[in-house]
Design an enzyme around this catalytic site. Structure first.
Site, PDB file in Angstrom:
ATOM      1  N   CYS A 146       3.091   3.684  -3.812  1.00  0.00           N
ATOM      2  CA  CYS A 146       2.440   2.458  -3.719  1.00  0.00           C
ATOM      3  C   CYS A 146       1.027   2.694  -4.765  1.00  0.00           C
ATOM      4  CB  CYS A 146       1.974   2.330  -2.240  1.00  0.00           C
ATOM      5  SG  CYS A 146       0.409   1.404  -2.271  1.00  0.00           S
ATOM      6  N   CYS A 204      -2.212   1.848  -3.429  1.00  0.00           N
ATOM      7  CA  CYS A 204      -2.640   2.924  -2.686  1.00  0.00           C
ATOM      8  C   CYS A 204      -3.600   3.960  -3.397  1.00  0.00           C
ATOM      9  CB  CYS A 204      -1.768   3.785  -1.836  1.00  0.00           C
ATOM     10  SG  CYS A 204      -0.934   2.496  -0.915  1.00  0.00           S
TER      11      CYS A 204
END
Lengths: 303, 109
Positions: free
Chosen positions: B34, B37
């Site tokens: 991700c 993230c």
């Protein structure tokens, strides 16, 4: 102390500007509110950046850009600019953490963020089935049914990406043909997990704690229908991140900053490059070119 | 290279480390694949240093720990959930700037 140049935003435009500014021996920093990368970080795969014949993940490309920028002495600092004040021939940059930084010039490379649909249920169900990032959230929809809204490059590329996880992907577009580049269209049309719903818009996203269905209106017939989906991925374009210079530099109606071919804005000493700038093609390859041009203009104008 | 002030939590020890914690806990639900993230990771690091002793800053890898994210209806990452006395005080979805997270933390610390 006064910097020669502050680059606001560490996406491709900002990192390219840093490479050129660093090699010109200008003293400066990049201010980034998160970590460098910008929208490229959420891009699954980049296959139109020259030199990477087989394509490269957004992650890796950004890592290379960041490493490259550091090599020439311009570092990335964490900070978010809330406003810019011209003071004489210099600029005070006010940061959200209370600091003020002074610089002779500013390059705005703040890029853009995803646009929202603005329909009922969107806000409430964001993170509960409504998503703007397929690479982040796709894996949560394994063997489920999702809808993608939009018809441009991002929508089509991400719809194809989502077929890795979802058992079915509806692509809902308000026109009767895609705007995406032909190679992506061909891939989407030949993917049997993707079903197209043309001439239609999403009017509402329904669900209690999770997305359960969407309400669709066919623009031609006016017919309303309900489609059961577990997720909705929205890719309907972008909004420039330029609120902090509103009223300071000239922009178009949507907030994209207007510049000349040197990337100079309407305020002497402030430049803009990348997706926050008004231009026809929003791509990594144009962002880096504009970042380089802006740094070159700074060097030229300070001399 | 994350801050050593950050605690790692799993499905197995979530109750003990988060819900039964004496002080509020901010949990960052993330995964290696991700991008956003990764984007907020430096901010989470800074917060772990700045809020030491006041708020525990924790990370949970959603790939390795599917049960807890499921329990909280998480279908997007990064998601940050702030817990106090075992209850959810605030939930933030997506990559946000430091001030947004600080505003949430100011409710408990």
């Amino acid at each position: 102390m006064t910097f020669d140049v502050i680059i606001i935003g560490g996406g491709p435009a900002g990192l390219a500007a840093a490479i050129y500014a660093g090699r010109a021996k200008l003293g400066g920093i990049i201010l980034e509110k998160m970590s460098p990368g910008g929208q490229v970080l959420i891009t699954d795969f980049v296959e139109n950046y020259p030199g990477f014949v087989e394509g490269i993940s957004g992650f890796e490309l950004v890592e290379k850009f960041t490493e490259h920028a550091k090599r020439f002495g311009i570092t990335v600092e964490n900070g978010e600019v809330s406003s810019i004040e011209p003071v004489g021939a210099e600029f005070n940059l006010n940061l959200t953490d209370g600091r003020t930084i002074t610089s002779k010039t500013v390059i705005i490379t703040t890029g853009a963020t995803h646009r929202k649909l603005g329909v009922k249920g969107e806000q409430e169900l964001t993170g509960r089935g409504v998503s703007y990032c397929a690479t982040c959230d796709g894996p949560f929809f394994k063997d489920q049914v999702v809808a993608v809204v939009g018809g441009g490059d991002s929508a089509v590329q991400e719809a194809i990406f989502l077929t890795k996880f979802a058992k079915k992907v509806y692509l809902i577009h308000r026109r009767d043909q895609l705007r995406a580049i032909k190679i992506l269209q061909e891939r989407a049309f030949s993917n049997d997990k993707i079903e197209f719903i043309w001439n239609s818009t999403v009017e509402e996203i329904k669900g209690k704690d999770q997305v359960e269905a969407i309400k669709i209106v066919n623009k031609l017939t006016g017919e309303t229908s309900c489609l059961n989906v577990d997720g909705v991925f929205i890719f309907i374009g972008i909004e420039p991140t330029t609120h902090f210079v509103k009223g300071l530099v000239d922009m178009d109606q949507r907030g994209f900053i207007k510049t000349d071919e040197w990337m100079r804005t309407s305020v002497k000493g402030i430049y803009a490059a990348g997706d926050c700038r008004k231009k026809p093609l929003l791509q990594i390859v144009t962002a880096v070119a504009e970042g380089a041009t802006a740094a070159f203009a700074v060097e030229h104008d300070l001399a | 290279m994350s801050s050593d002030k950050i605690i790692q939590v799993s499905d197995a020890d979530f109750d003990e480390k988060v819900l039964k914690s004496d002080i509020p806990v901010l949990v960052d639900f993330w995964a290696a694949w991700c991008g956003p993230c990764r984007a907020i990771a430096p901010v989470i690091d800074q917060l772990a240093e700045e809020y030491e002793g006041k708020v525990k800053i924790a990370k949970m890898n959603v790939d390795e720990n599917p049960a807890t994210p499921g329990k909280f209806g998480i279908r997007a990452i990064p998601t940050l959930i702030l817990f106090k006395d075992g209850n959810v005080v605030e939930q933030i979805t997506g990559a946000v700037g430091k001030t947004v997270i600080e505003n949430a933390l100011s409710k408990v610390a």
